[in-house]
Design a protein around this motif. Structure first.
Motif, PDB file in Angstrom:
ATOM      1  N   ILE A  88       0.771  -1.028  -0.143  1.00 29.91           N
ATOM      2  CA  ILE A  88       0.100  -0.102  -0.111  1.00 29.91           C
ATOM      3  C   ILE A  88       0.925   1.363   0.100  1.00 29.91           C
ATOM      4  CG2 ILE A  88      -1.886   1.458   1.172  1.00 29.91           C
ATOM      5  CD1 ILE A  88      -2.570  -1.500   2.579  1.00 29.91           C
ATOM      6  N   LEU A  89       0.549   2.236  -0.739  1.00 26.70           N
ATOM      7  CA  LEU A  89       1.187   3.526  -0.630  1.00 26.70           C
ATOM      8  C   LEU A  89       0.131   4.529  -0.438  1.00 26.70           C
ATOM      9  CD1 LEU A  89       3.617   5.476  -1.538  1.00 26.70           C
ATOM     10  CD2 LEU A  89       3.017   5.495  -3.769  1.00 26.70           C
ATOM     11  N   CYS A  90       0.568   5.462   0.335  1.00 23.75           N
ATOM     12  CA  CYS A  90      -0.286   6.579   0.771  1.00 23.75           C
ATOM     13  C   CYS A  90       0.381   7.919   0.650  1.00 23.75           C
ATOM     14  CB  CYS A  90      -0.772   6.599   2.091  1.00 23.75           C
ATOM     15  SG  CYS A  90      -2.052   5.234   2.644  1.00 23.75           S
ATOM     16  N   ASN A  91       0.206   8.495  -0.636  1.00 26.27           N
ATOM     17  CA  ASN A  91       0.734   9.515  -1.194  1.00 26.27           C
ATOM     18  C   ASN A  91       0.343  10.684  -0.558  1.00 26.27           C
ATOM     19  OD1 ASN A  91       3.143   9.066  -3.244  1.00 26.27           O
ATOM     20  ND2 ASN A  91       1.577   8.540  -4.649  1.00 26.27           N
ATOM     21  N   ASN A  92       0.743  11.120   0.913  1.00 24.37           N
ATOM     22  CA  ASN A  92      -0.032  12.048   1.527  1.00 24.37           C
ATOM     23  C   ASN A  92       0.762  13.279   1.867  1.00 24.37           C
ATOM     24  OD1 ASN A  92      -1.885  13.138   3.843  1.00 24.37           O
ATOM     25  ND2 ASN A  92       0.027  12.694   4.626  1.00 24.37           N
ATOM     26  N   ALA A  93       1.927  13.253   1.931  1.00 26.21           N
ATOM     27  CA  ALA A  93       2.924  14.612   2.105  1.00 26.21           C
ATOM     28  C   ALA A  93       2.513  15.822   1.440  1.00 26.21           C
ATOM     29  CB  ALA A  93       4.519  14.281   2.302  1.00 26.21           C
ATOM     30  N   GLY A  94       2.170  16.930   1.895  1.00 28.90           N
ATOM     31  CA  GLY A  94       1.917  17.898   0.902  1.00 28.90           C
ATOM     32  C   GLY A  94       1.983  19.270   1.686  1.00 28.90           C
ATOM     33  N   ILE A  95       2.394  20.365   1.263  1.00 31.63           N
ATOM     34  CA  ILE A  95       2.332  21.768   1.736  1.00 31.63           C
ATOM     35  C   ILE A  95       1.649  22.696   0.998  1.00 31.63           C
ATOM     36  CG2 ILE A  95       4.604  21.514   3.204  1.00 31.63           C
ATOM     37  CD1 ILE A  95       5.773  22.847   0.614  1.00 31.63           C
ATOM     38  N   ALA A  96       1.264  23.827   1.450  1.00 31.59           N
ATOM     39  CA  ALA A  96       0.326  24.896   0.802  1.00 31.59           C
ATOM     40  C   ALA A  96       0.939  26.150   1.185  1.00 31.59           C
ATOM     41  CB  ALA A  96      -1.124  24.812   1.358  1.00 31.59           C
ATOM     42  N   THR A  97       0.614  26.969   0.278  1.00 38.58           N
ATOM     43  CA  THR A  97       1.017  28.355   0.286  1.00 38.58           C
ATOM     44  C   THR A  97      -0.189  29.310  -0.007  1.00 38.58           C
ATOM     45  OG1 THR A  97       2.167  28.524  -1.636  1.00 38.58           O
ATOM     46  CG2 THR A  97       3.634  28.374   0.420  1.00 38.58           C
ATOM     47  N   PHE A  98      -0.039  30.483   0.589  1.00 41.61           N
ATOM     48  CA  PHE A  98      -1.312  31.425   0.463  1.00 41.61           C
ATOM     49  C   PHE A  98      -0.808  32.832   0.054  1.00 41.61           C
ATOM     50  CE2 PHE A  98      -2.528  28.336   3.118  1.00 41.61           C
ATOM     51  CZ  PHE A  98      -3.526  27.580   2.819  1.00 41.61           C
ATOM     52  N   GLY A  99      -1.401  33.477  -1.054  1.00 40.02           N
ATOM     53  CA  GLY A  99      -0.999  34.860  -1.370  1.00 40.02           C
ATOM     54  C   GLY A  99      -0.571  35.109  -2.902  1.00 40.02           C
ATOM     55  N   PRO A 100      -0.325  36.170  -3.185  1.00 40.61           N
ATOM     56  CA  PRO A 100      -0.018  36.222  -4.695  1.00 40.61           C
ATOM     57  C   PRO A 100       1.451  35.709  -5.117  1.00 40.61           C
ATOM     58  CG  PRO A 100      -0.813  38.661  -3.662  1.00 40.61           C
ATOM     59  CD  PRO A 100      -0.562  37.473  -2.637  1.00 40.61           C
ATOM     60  N   LEU A 101       1.336  35.046  -6.141  1.00 43.63           N
ATOM     61  CA  LEU A 101       2.570  34.430  -6.204  1.00 43.63           C
ATOM     62  C   LEU A 101       3.835  35.084  -6.248  1.00 43.63           C
ATOM     63  CD1 LEU A 101       3.430  31.154  -7.131  1.00 43.63           C
ATOM     64  CD2 LEU A 101       3.264  32.354  -9.516  1.00 43.63           C
ATOM     65  N   THR A 102       3.854  36.387  -6.960  1.00 46.55           N
ATOM     66  CA  THR A 102       5.055  37.175  -6.760  1.00 46.55           C
ATOM     67  C   THR A 102       5.541  37.595  -5.546  1.00 46.55           C
ATOM     68  OG1 THR A 102       3.361  38.990  -7.283  1.00 46.55           O
ATOM     69  CG2 THR A 102       4.367  38.142  -9.141  1.00 46.55           C
ATOM     70  N   GLU A 103       4.624  37.442  -4.451  1.00 43.63           N
ATOM     71  CA  GLU A 103       4.873  37.825  -3.195  1.00 43.63           C
ATOM     72  C   GLU A 103       5.316  36.572  -2.274  1.00 43.63           C
ATOM     73  OE1 GLU A 103       1.939  40.065  -1.311  1.00 43.63           O
ATOM     74  OE2 GLU A 103       1.776  41.418  -3.120  1.00 43.63           O
ATOM     75  N   LEU A 104       5.538  35.588  -2.743  1.00 45.52           N
ATOM     76  CA  LEU A 104       5.755  34.435  -2.367  1.00 45.52           C
ATOM     77  C   LEU A 104       7.305  33.928  -2.368  1.00 45.52           C
ATOM     78  CD1 LEU A 104       2.532  32.234  -2.787  1.00 45.52           C
ATOM     79  CD2 LEU A 104       3.184  33.204  -0.671  1.00 45.52           C
ATOM     80  N   ASP A 105       8.008  33.068  -1.804  1.00 45.27           N
ATOM     81  CA  ASP A 105       9.278  32.678  -2.149  1.00 45.27           C
ATOM     82  C   ASP A 105       9.395  31.813  -3.185  1.00 45.27           C
ATOM     83  OD1 ASP A 105      11.774  31.608  -1.757  1.00 45.27           O
ATOM     84  OD2 ASP A 105      11.719  30.705   0.272  1.00 45.27           O
ATOM     85  N   PRO A 106      10.022  32.308  -4.144  1.00 45.50           N
ATOM     86  CA  PRO A 106      10.203  31.100  -5.412  1.00 45.50           C
ATOM     87  C   PRO A 106      10.729  29.993  -4.972  1.00 45.50           C
ATOM     88  CG  PRO A 106      11.287  33.402  -5.969  1.00 45.50           C
ATOM     89  CD  PRO A 106      10.919  33.154  -4.441  1.00 45.50           C
ATOM     90  N   GLY A 107      11.525  29.516  -4.136  1.00 46.03           N
ATOM     91  CA  GLY A 107      12.131  28.558  -3.913  1.00 46.03           C
ATOM     92  C   GLY A 107      11.250  27.692  -3.186  1.00 46.03           C
ATOM     93  N   TYR A 108      10.536  28.199  -2.416  1.00 49.09           N
ATOM     94  CA  TYR A 108       9.495  27.129  -1.547  1.00 49.09           C
ATOM     95  C   TYR A 108       8.452  26.971  -2.464  1.00 49.09           C
ATOM     96  CZ  TYR A 108       7.043  25.915   2.494  1.00 49.09           C
ATOM     97  OH  TYR A 108       6.284  24.961   3.452  1.00 49.09           O
ATOM     98  N   GLU A 109       7.993  27.888  -3.546  1.00 48.95           N
ATOM     99  CA  GLU A 109       7.017  27.374  -4.381  1.00 48.95           C
ATOM    100  C   GLU A 109       7.422  26.306  -5.231  1.00 48.95           C
ATOM    101  OE1 GLU A 109       3.739  29.179  -4.694  1.00 48.95           O
ATOM    102  OE2 GLU A 109       4.640  29.214  -2.625  1.00 48.95           O
ATOM    103  N   ARG A 110       8.746  26.442  -5.881  1.00 50.50           N
ATOM    104  CA  ARG A 110       9.242  25.068  -6.667  1.00 50.50           C
ATOM    105  C   ARG A 110       9.368  23.780  -5.340  1.00 50.50           C
ATOM    106  NH1 ARG A 110      13.408  28.886  -7.354  1.00 50.50           N
ATOM    107  NH2 ARG A 110      12.791  30.130  -9.598  1.00 50.50           N
ATOM    108  N   ASP A 111       9.742  23.909  -4.566  1.00 46.25           N
ATOM    109  CA  ASP A 111       9.507  22.870  -3.479  1.00 46.25           C
ATOM    110  C   ASP A 111       8.286  22.424  -3.433  1.00 46.25           C
ATOM    111  OD1 ASP A 111      12.277  23.143  -2.829  1.00 46.25           O
ATOM    112  OD2 ASP A 111      12.003  23.901  -0.827  1.00 46.25           O
ATOM    113  N   GLN A 112       7.183  23.180  -3.379  1.00 46.18           N
ATOM    114  CA  GLN A 112       5.975  22.580  -3.210  1.00 46.18           C
ATOM    115  C   GLN A 112       5.327  21.788  -4.377  1.00 46.18           C
ATOM    116  OE1 GLN A 112       1.615  24.622  -2.265  1.00 46.18           O
ATOM    117  NE2 GLN A 112       3.297  26.161  -2.754  1.00 46.18           N
ATOM    118  N   VAL A 113       6.005  22.184  -5.627  1.00 45.98           N
ATOM    119  CA  VAL A 113       5.613  21.540  -6.833  1.00 45.98           C
ATOM    120  C   VAL A 113       6.164  20.148  -6.581  1.00 45.98           C
ATOM    121  CG1 VAL A 113       6.028  21.327  -9.434  1.00 45.98           C
ATOM    122  CG2 VAL A 113       5.357  23.553  -8.116  1.00 45.98           C
TER     123      VAL A 113
END
Ligand SMILES: NC(=O)c1ccc[n+]([C@@H]2O[C@H](COP(=O)([O-])OP(=O)(O)OC[C@H]3O[C@@H](n4cnc5c(N)ncnc54)[C@H](OP(=O)(O)O)[C@@H]3O)[C@@H](O)[C@H]2O)c1
Length: 267
Positions: A88-113
């Motif tokens: 069984i595999l539960c693909n569960n790990a995930g993170i989320a960010t909120f706010g306009p993309l240009t105001e968010l940390d680009p590195g963390y957005e890439r990590d999120q993808v």
């Protein structure tokens, strides 16, 4: 159909097992007799959980502390899982960010993808050939109701969850009659811990207590759905409402409405 029978040589893998829905999935799988591999970054938190589950349920529990958003750190785990009997595999790990993309940390957005989408793809590719060869396996994909609609101010998260939702429901179509179950968990808000009133988010304040669902409830109904090889499980009234609104309303109508709401979440 059902989940693969617990077997001392096989392992159920849960990513994001150090808290929230992942921790509850691990506990529910152990209660059903499955030996586990727990994956997240915080090894010491998972070691504590592993000791509790071994003691309470008499199952084997292994811990793999790894940053799944880092390809180099993920590689050895992916290679290991490809060689092991993963039931069984539960693909569960995930993170989320909120706010306009240009105001968010680009590195963390890439990590999120990487974490929310690419790691899900990698881990699935690692375990699926073995499951198909054994004609036995089950994969729970943790997407989100957020993946059903465009969400301004939550763009990376909504897009990664759209990937998971579509990947899950597409893949299961290929696996019909293969002996491998694939189910999408696509919840709306799940209360993973009781919020401190001083730090409660706008969602905590707006959603009345009776509409919240717990991680434990989500884990139980999700594994029941996976055992029945349901296409999608959407637990709770609020999640079902969000899901229907997101799937059946015109996207041009939904986007500005939810975008205004999520702008408030961005602070
Ligand atoms: N709660 C909700 O309302 C809700 C609604 C819809 C969908 N979901 C989805 O459900 C899943 C679980 O959410 P949750 O609410 O239970 O979240 P959570 O309590 O924040 O747990 C997230 C888990 O992911 C792990 N994680 C985070 N970054 C990681 C990384 N780089 N590498 C490896 N593991 C990492 C965390 O462990 P470490 O910090 O130890 O790494 C933790 O175990 C997510 O995919 C989320 O998008 C949640």
């Amino acid at each position: 159909m059902s989940l693969p029978n617990p077997n001392p040589d096989a392992r159920a893998v849960v990513t994001g097992a150090s808290s929230g829905i992942g921790e509850a999935l691990a506990a529910e799988l152990a209660a059903r007799g499955h030996s586990l591999i727990l994956v997240a970054r915080r090894g010491e938190v998972m070691e504590k959980l592993a000791a509790e589950l071994r003691e309470k349920y008499g199952v084997e529990v292994e811990v793999r502390a790894a940053d799944l958003s880092d390809r180099d750190a993920r590689g050895p785990l992916v290679a290991e899982l490809a060689e092991r009997e993963i039931s069984i595999l539960c693909n569960n790990a995930g993170i989320a960010t909120f706010g306009p993309l240009t105001e968010l940390d680009p590195g963390y957005e890439r990590d999120q993808v990487e974490l929310n989408a690419v790691a899900v793809h990698d881990l699935t590719l690692a375990v699926l050939p073995g499951m198909v060869a054994r004609r036995s396996g089950a994969i729970l994909m943790v997407g989100s109701a957020a993946g059903n609609m465009p969400i301004p101010n939550n763009a990376t998260y909504a897009a990664t969850k759209a990937f998971v939702n579509t990947f899950s429901e597409s893949l299961r179509g290929e696996l019909k009659d293969s002996g491998v179950n694939v189910t999408l968990l696509a919840p709306g808000p799940v209360r993973t811990e009781t919020p401190d009133p001083a730090e409660a988010s706008i969602v905590d304040k707006l959603v009345p207590d009776f509409l919240w669902i717990s991680s434990e409830y989500v884990a139980k109904v999700s594994l029941d759905a996976l055992a029945e090889n349901k296409m999608r499980i959407v637990p709770g009234i609020l999640s079902k409402g969000m899901s229907v609104a997101g799937q059946y309303s015109p996207r041009s109508v939904v986007a500005p409405i939810v975008g205004t709401f999520y702008k408030k979440l961005g602070g």
